[in-house]
Motif scaffolding. Structure first.
Motif, PDB file in Angstrom:
ATOM      1  N   ILE A  63       0.836  -1.206   0.000  1.00 24.66           N
ATOM      2  CA  ILE A  63       0.000   0.000   0.000  1.00 24.66           C
ATOM      3  C   ILE A  63       0.864   1.246   0.000  1.00 24.66           C
ATOM      4  O   ILE A  63       0.618   2.197  -0.747  1.00 24.66           O
ATOM      5  CB  ILE A  63      -0.948  -0.010   1.221  1.00 24.66           C
ATOM      6  N   VAL A  64       1.895   1.256   0.835  1.00 23.64           N
ATOM      7  CA  VAL A  64       2.788   2.412   0.911  1.00 23.64           C
ATOM      8  C   VAL A  64       3.548   2.590  -0.397  1.00 23.64           C
ATOM      9  O   VAL A  64       3.672   3.704  -0.918  1.00 23.64           O
ATOM     10  CB  VAL A  64       3.766   2.255   2.097  1.00 23.64           C
ATOM     11  N   SER A  65       4.047   1.494  -0.951  1.00 23.76           N
ATOM     12  CA  SER A  65       4.777   1.572  -2.213  1.00 23.76           C
ATOM     13  C   SER A  65       3.879   2.080  -3.337  1.00 23.76           C
ATOM     14  O   SER A  65       4.276   2.943  -4.126  1.00 23.76           O
ATOM     15  CB  SER A  65       5.340   0.197  -2.571  1.00 23.76           C
ATOM     16  N   ALA A  66       2.658   1.553  -3.417  1.00 23.22           N
ATOM     17  CA  ALA A  66       1.719   1.989  -4.450  1.00 23.22           C
ATOM     18  C   ALA A  66       1.352   3.456  -4.269  1.00 23.22           C
ATOM     19  O   ALA A  66       1.274   4.211  -5.251  1.00 23.22           O
ATOM     20  CB  ALA A  66       0.466   1.120  -4.409  1.00 23.22           C
ATOM     21  N   SER A  67       1.134   3.874  -3.040  1.00 20.88           N
ATOM     22  CA  SER A  67       0.773   5.275  -2.770  1.00 20.88           C
ATOM     23  C   SER A  67       1.886   6.214  -3.202  1.00 20.88           C
ATOM     24  O   SER A  67       1.630   7.267  -3.787  1.00 20.88           O
ATOM     25  CB  SER A  67       0.466   5.463  -1.283  1.00 20.88           C
ATOM     26  N   THR A  68       3.130   5.825  -2.927  1.00 17.61           N
ATOM     27  CA  THR A  68       4.267   6.652  -3.313  1.00 17.61           C
ATOM     28  C   THR A  68       4.401   6.737  -4.827  1.00 17.61           C
ATOM     29  O   THR A  68       4.665   7.811  -5.386  1.00 17.61           O
ATOM     30  CB  THR A  68       5.567   6.087  -2.720  1.00 17.61           C
ATOM     31  N   MET A  69       4.204   5.607  -5.507  1.00 15.79           N
ATOM     32  CA  MET A  69       4.347   5.578  -6.958  1.00 15.79           C
ATOM     33  C   MET A  69       3.241   6.336  -7.677  1.00 15.79           C
ATOM     34  O   MET A  69       3.382   6.677  -8.856  1.00 15.79           O
ATOM     35  CB  MET A  69       4.378   4.119  -7.435  1.00 15.79           C
ATOM     36  N   VAL A  70       2.133   6.603  -6.988  1.00 15.01           N
ATOM     37  CA  VAL A  70       1.022   7.339  -7.595  1.00 15.01           C
ATOM     38  C   VAL A  70       1.021   8.799  -7.153  1.00 15.01           C
ATOM     39  O   VAL A  70       0.856   9.710  -7.969  1.00 15.01           O
ATOM     40  CB  VAL A  70      -0.326   6.680  -7.234  1.00 15.01           C
TER      41      VAL A  70
END
Length: 265
Positions: A188-195
């Motif tokens: 979730i954190v990785s996806a949030s950062t990438m978006v």
């Protein structure tokens, strides 16, 4: 003296790339950000200029809002899709995953132009609904960046803990928030950062889909660079670098947790 090849010499191309294409641009941005355009002397004029003009601050705030909305929507849509794709009982091959990343093989500008034409056909033109058209375009373009890290994390998820939660009497809602969410938090954190970060710095999507009615922070930086105001544009780029630094530190924290150095509980 005879030259002896060592494996560490293989790192030389990467070191040169890092120096010329990472360190040097950052140093130039910092130099221009804290120098005066007219005199070239060290100055805080760009700092004062940015925070004394409400327009600049408003563009940053609006960009942060768009980033939060896009991140939230991508997570709401991408999380169940990634969970479905990671279920080996349902998805036994990587074909479905490939279908979701196939749009990424098409040129970014072509995808955005096609999205604009489709939205115009549906009556959601940028001139009439600029905010809605921009959000749709952002979600469409960044949804794969949400699905892939979540899918990767869910593949490694220990599903025996989910079964243990059910055996201990947790209902589906409790099991989801107390077991599944903590297990997938690194994704979730990785996806949030990438978006979130690319959304703030994006300008092609907002310019094309909103017909220049929505101005994001990346558009503002591009505007000043095109006007040859390298100093103020660099200061705004430095703000982006600070935001990126915080996101990288946050991602590293959860990457350590995913690697087992810390407990997600």
């Amino acid at each position: 003296m005879k030259f002896r090849f060592q494996r560490k010499y293989l790192a030389l191309p990467y070191i040169l790339f890092f120096v010329f294409f990472v360190i040097t641009p950052i140093v130039l941005i910092l130099y221009y950000a804290f120098t005066d355009k007219a005199t070239g002397q060290i100055s805080l004029n760009n700092f004062v200029k940015f925070f004394s003009d409400s327009t600049n601050v408003n563009v940053l705030v609006i960009s942060l809002v768009y980033g939060l909305i896009n991140t939230a929507l991508c997570l709401l849509i991408g999380y169940p899709i990634a969970y479905f794709l990671a279920d080996r009982k349902i998805n036994k091959s990587a074909v479905l995953v490939t279908l979701f990343i196939m749009p990424m093989w098409i040129n970014f500008v072509i995808r955005t132009g096609a999205t604009r034409d489709l939205l115009n056909w549906m009556g959601i033109s940028g001139g009439t609904y600029p905010e809605l058209a921009t959000i749709i375009g952002l979600v469409y373009n960044y949804l794969p960046f949400t699905i892939l890290p979540l899918y990767t994390t869910m593949l490694k998820m220990d599903r025996s803990q989910i079964d243990a939660g059910k055996d201990l009497g947790a209902n589906p809602v409790q099991n989801f928030f107390k077991v599944i969410i903590p297990l997938t938090m690194p994704g979730i954190v990785s996806a949030s950062t990438m978006v979130f970060m690319p959304t703030i710095s994006s300008y092609v999507i907002s310019d094309i889909l909103s017909e220049y009615n929505v101005v994001l922070f990346g558009s503002y930086i591009d505007l000043y660079f095109n006007q040859s105001d390298w100093n103020f544009g660099s200061f705004m780029a430095m703000i982006m670098l600070i935001l990126i630094l915080f996101s990288v530190l946050l991602t590293r924290k959860f990457s350590k947790e995913e690697g087992g150095k810390e407990s997600i509980w």
